[in-house]
Scaffold this active site. Structure first.
Site, PDB file in Angstrom:
ATOM      1  N   ALA A 153       1.095   3.101 -16.306  1.00 14.89           N
ATOM      2  CA  ALA A 153       1.381   3.468 -16.795  1.00 14.89           C
ATOM      3  C   ALA A 153       0.767   3.855 -17.945  1.00 14.89           C
ATOM      4  O   ALA A 153      -0.260   3.519 -18.647  1.00 14.89           O
ATOM      5  CB  ALA A 153       2.787   3.683 -16.964  1.00 14.89           C
ATOM      6  N   CYS A 174       6.322  -4.173 -11.372  1.00 13.66           N
ATOM      7  CA  CYS A 174       5.814  -3.761 -12.874  1.00 13.66           C
ATOM      8  C   CYS A 174       6.656  -4.302 -13.651  1.00 13.66           C
ATOM      9  O   CYS A 174       8.444  -4.560 -13.600  1.00 13.66           O
ATOM     10  CB  CYS A 174       5.888  -2.401 -13.386  1.00 13.66           C
ATOM     11  SG  CYS A 174       6.122  -1.905 -14.820  1.00 13.66           S
ATOM     12  N   ASN A 186      -4.055  -8.819  -6.541  1.00 13.91           N
ATOM     13  CA  ASN A 186      -4.467  -7.836  -7.141  1.00 13.91           C
ATOM     14  C   ASN A 186      -3.992  -8.931  -8.425  1.00 13.91           C
ATOM     15  O   ASN A 186      -3.354  -9.698  -8.015  1.00 13.91           O
ATOM     16  CB  ASN A 186      -3.080  -7.333  -7.009  1.00 13.91           C
ATOM     17  CG  ASN A 186      -2.634  -6.198  -8.334  1.00 13.91           C
ATOM     18  OD1 ASN A 186      -1.716  -6.298  -9.770  1.00 13.91           O
ATOM     19  ND2 ASN A 186      -3.851  -5.667  -8.919  1.00 13.91           N
ATOM     20  N   GLY A 187      -4.447  -8.681  -9.421  1.00  5.41           N
ATOM     21  CA  GLY A 187      -4.357  -9.980 -10.010  1.00  5.41           C
ATOM     22  C   GLY A 187      -5.617  -9.893 -10.811  1.00  5.41           C
ATOM     23  O   GLY A 187      -6.264 -11.356 -10.466  1.00  5.41           O
ATOM     24  N   GLN A 234       3.214   6.746  -7.262  1.00 12.50           N
ATOM     25  CA  GLN A 234       4.351   5.410  -7.227  1.00 12.50           C
ATOM     26  C   GLN A 234       5.413   5.769  -7.771  1.00 12.50           C
ATOM     27  O   GLN A 234       5.355   6.615  -8.838  1.00 12.50           O
ATOM     28  CB  GLN A 234       4.019   4.253  -7.969  1.00 12.50           C
ATOM     29  CG  GLN A 234       4.667   3.006  -7.723  1.00 12.50           C
ATOM     30  CD  GLN A 234       4.009   2.215  -9.232  1.00 12.50           C
ATOM     31  OE1 GLN A 234       3.992   2.585 -10.043  1.00 12.50           O
ATOM     32  NE2 GLN A 234       3.819   1.426  -8.538  1.00 12.50           N
TER      33      GLN A 234
HETATM   34  C1  LIG Z   1      -1.650  -0.913 -19.156  1.00  9.22           C
HETATM   35  C2  LIG Z   1      -0.675  -0.414 -17.854  1.00  9.22           C
HETATM   36  C3  LIG Z   1       0.521   0.098 -16.751  1.00  9.22           C
HETATM   37  C4  LIG Z   1       0.936  -0.535 -16.071  1.00  9.22           C
HETATM   38  N1  LIG Z   1       1.903   0.261 -15.243  1.00  9.22           N
HETATM   39  C5  LIG Z   1       1.847   0.072 -13.857  1.00  9.22           C
HETATM   40  C6  LIG Z   1       2.575   0.833 -13.144  1.00  9.22           C
HETATM   41  O1  LIG Z   1       3.207   2.134 -13.459  1.00  9.22           O
HETATM   42  N2  LIG Z   1       3.563   0.625 -12.301  1.00  9.22           N
HETATM   43  C7  LIG Z   1       3.043  -0.821 -11.275  1.00  9.22           C
HETATM   44  O2  LIG Z   1       3.374  -1.204 -10.174  1.00  9.22           O
HETATM   45  N3  LIG Z   1       1.622  -1.921 -12.272  1.00  9.22           N
HETATM   46  C8  LIG Z   1       2.364  -1.435 -13.436  1.00  9.22           C
HETATM   47  N4  LIG Z   1       0.808  -2.524 -14.036  1.00  9.22           N
HETATM   48  C9  LIG Z   1       0.189  -3.981 -13.209  1.00  9.22           C
HETATM   49  C10 LIG Z   1      -0.959  -2.981 -12.443  1.00  9.22           C
HETATM   50  O3  LIG Z   1      -0.836  -2.581 -11.730  1.00  9.22           O
HETATM   51  C11 LIG Z   1      -1.375  -4.269 -12.488  1.00  9.22           C
HETATM   52  O4  LIG Z   1      -0.671  -4.689 -10.953  1.00  9.22           O
HETATM   53  C12 LIG Z   1      -1.989  -5.723 -13.257  1.00  9.22           C
HETATM   54  O5  LIG Z   1      -1.742  -4.695 -14.224  1.00  9.22           O
HETATM   55  C13 LIG Z   1      -2.310  -6.296 -12.331  1.00  9.22           C
HETATM   56  O6  LIG Z   1      -4.158  -6.437 -12.176  1.00  9.22           O
HETATM   57  P1  LIG Z   1      -5.350  -6.841 -13.428  1.00  9.22           P
HETATM   58  O7  LIG Z   1      -5.114  -7.928 -13.457  1.00  9.22           O
HETATM   59  O8  LIG Z   1      -6.297  -5.900 -12.222  1.00  9.22           O
HETATM   60  O9  LIG Z   1      -4.771  -5.472 -14.112  1.00  9.22           O
HETATM   61  C14 LIG Z   1       0.244  -1.864 -15.321  1.00  9.22           C
HETATM   62  C15 LIG Z   1      -0.563  -2.498 -15.663  1.00  9.22           C
HETATM   63  C16 LIG Z   1      -0.773  -2.135 -17.462  1.00  9.22           C
HETATM   64  C17 LIG Z   1      -2.548  -3.075 -17.805  1.00  9.22           C
END
Ligand SMILES: Cc1cc2nc3c(=O)[nH]c(=O)nc-3n(C[C@H](O)[C@H](O)[C@H](O)COP(=O)(O)O)c2cc1C
Length: 326
Positions: free
Chosen positions: A18, A100, A200-201, A70
């Site tokens: 987001a 989220c 993911n993560g 989404q």
């Molecule tokens: C700024 C921000 C906004 C996010 N918004 C959403 C979202 O709207 N929907 C969602 O399912 N996950 C959201 N997430 C989670 C990410 O999709 C992802 O699962 C999480 O950051 C872990 O992945 P990463 O380690 O590669 O960042 C958000 C994460 C961040 C950092």
């Protein structure tokens, strides 16, 4: 990887974020090789659908297919409506957010809070899958808290409902973003489930993307924060997975070109007032780690015109290039 009728170009997915994964950023990541880029979430609250922000989130003009949107919410009927509404506006895949932890989402018992209530999960998935003809995917965390890791049970519900791919963030809701993501749960879901799994993560490099794929057996990896200010990470991972080789990081001139094009796309998408403000966080990410980056960020954050922001950005890169030459 295949999602319904869509064969993705590779196994790399940009995570929904987001405030970050707007159309300009999705386009950029797709240009650098993201096979799928999930849009920011759209609330299932129809009262918000007319808002400028939601309309922007539903704007897919010129976006490379498949266009994934989404949706988030906790009411099966409203979620089904939201899915239909987005499909009518061009979504080719609907992704459901149960991953989220944001308070805004969890307080109304949506996002990852839903994982606590498997019966409601089933109802939402059934309602959304029945409501639309397009593929529906799901994004979850591994569970509610470390004592309640129910990703496998959710995966079974998802399978029965006809979900076509499952993205799993290797943390529980209670873990927020703390600690390191764990991939054991993702691996066991992959072993036990017939769904295509997206891991993911904390994936931050080509080597680490490869390791996570090997360890979990996942069909794809999803990258979020590591793409902030580094959209070329998809090109690097794609190259590594195909050849085992590491591409060099882009030089200053290439970074400048990428960044200026990104900024111009933001201005065109949001208009000057919002575009300049949205651009600030991207500028901060791009400049992180560069010499004199902190001073540049302080100065550029005080500017509120397109012209000023572009001029300062050019001056920053001119400085870096001169330093290199000296
Ligand atoms: C700024 C921000 C906004 C996010 N918004 C959403 C979202 O709207 N929907 C969602 O399912 N996950 C959201 N997430 C989670 C990410 O999709 C992802 O699962 C999480 O950051 C872990 O992945 P990463 O380690 O590669 O960042 C958000 C994460 C961040 C950092």
């Amino acid at each position: 990887m295949q999602i319904g009728p869509y064969k993705l170009r590779n196994q790399l997915v940009l995570a929904p974020m987001a405030g970050v994964t707007d159309r300009p950023f999705r386009q950029l990541c797709k240009k650098f090789g993201a096979g799928l880029a999930v849009s920011e979430m759209v609330s299932c609250n129809s009262a918000l659908w007319g808002s400028r922000q939601t309309l922007r989130r539903m704007d897919h003009e010129g976006e490379v297919e498949p266009r994934t949107v989404q949706i988030a919410g906790a009411d099966p009927v409203l979620m089904a409506q939201a899915a239909r509404f987005n499909v009518e506006r061009g979504a080719q895949i609907i992704d459901i957010n149960m991953g989220c932890p944001a308070r805004k989402v969890c307080n109304v018992m949506a996002g990852s809070a839903l994982l606590q209530n498997e019966d409601l999960v089933r109802k939402i998935l059934d309602a959304v899958v029945t409501a639309v003809e397009v593929p529906v995917t799901l994004k979850i965390r591994t569970g509610w808290d470390p004592e309640h890791r129910n990703a496998l049970s959710i995966a079974k519900i998802a399978e029965q409902a006809g979900i076509q791919a499952l993205a799993i963030h290797g943390r529980t809701r209670a873990c927020a973003y703390k600690g390191e993501a764990e991939y054991e749960t993702i691996r066991s879901v992959k072993q036990e489930s017939s769904l295509p799994i997206i891991a993911n993560g904390d994936i931050t490099s080509p080597e680490n993307a490869h390791e996570v794929m090997e360890f979990t057996g996942a069909d794809a990896v999803m990258i979020g924060r590591a793409a902030q200010g580094r959209p070329w990470i998809f090109r690097e991972i794609e190259h590594y997975l195909a050849t085992g080789g590491l591409l060099p990081e882009p030089g200053f001139e290439e970074t400048r070109t990428i960044m200026i094009e990104h900024l111009n796309n933001l201005y065109a998408f949001y208009g000057e007032y919002t575009g300049v403000r949205v651009a600030r966080k991207h500028i901060a990410w791009y400049s992180k780690g560069h010499h004199n980056g902190a001073g540049f960020r302080q100065r550029v954050n005080r500017v509120d015109t397109v012209d000023g922001q572009l001029r300062m950005t050019h001056a920053f890169f001119d400085g870096l290039t001169q330093e290199m030459a000296a």
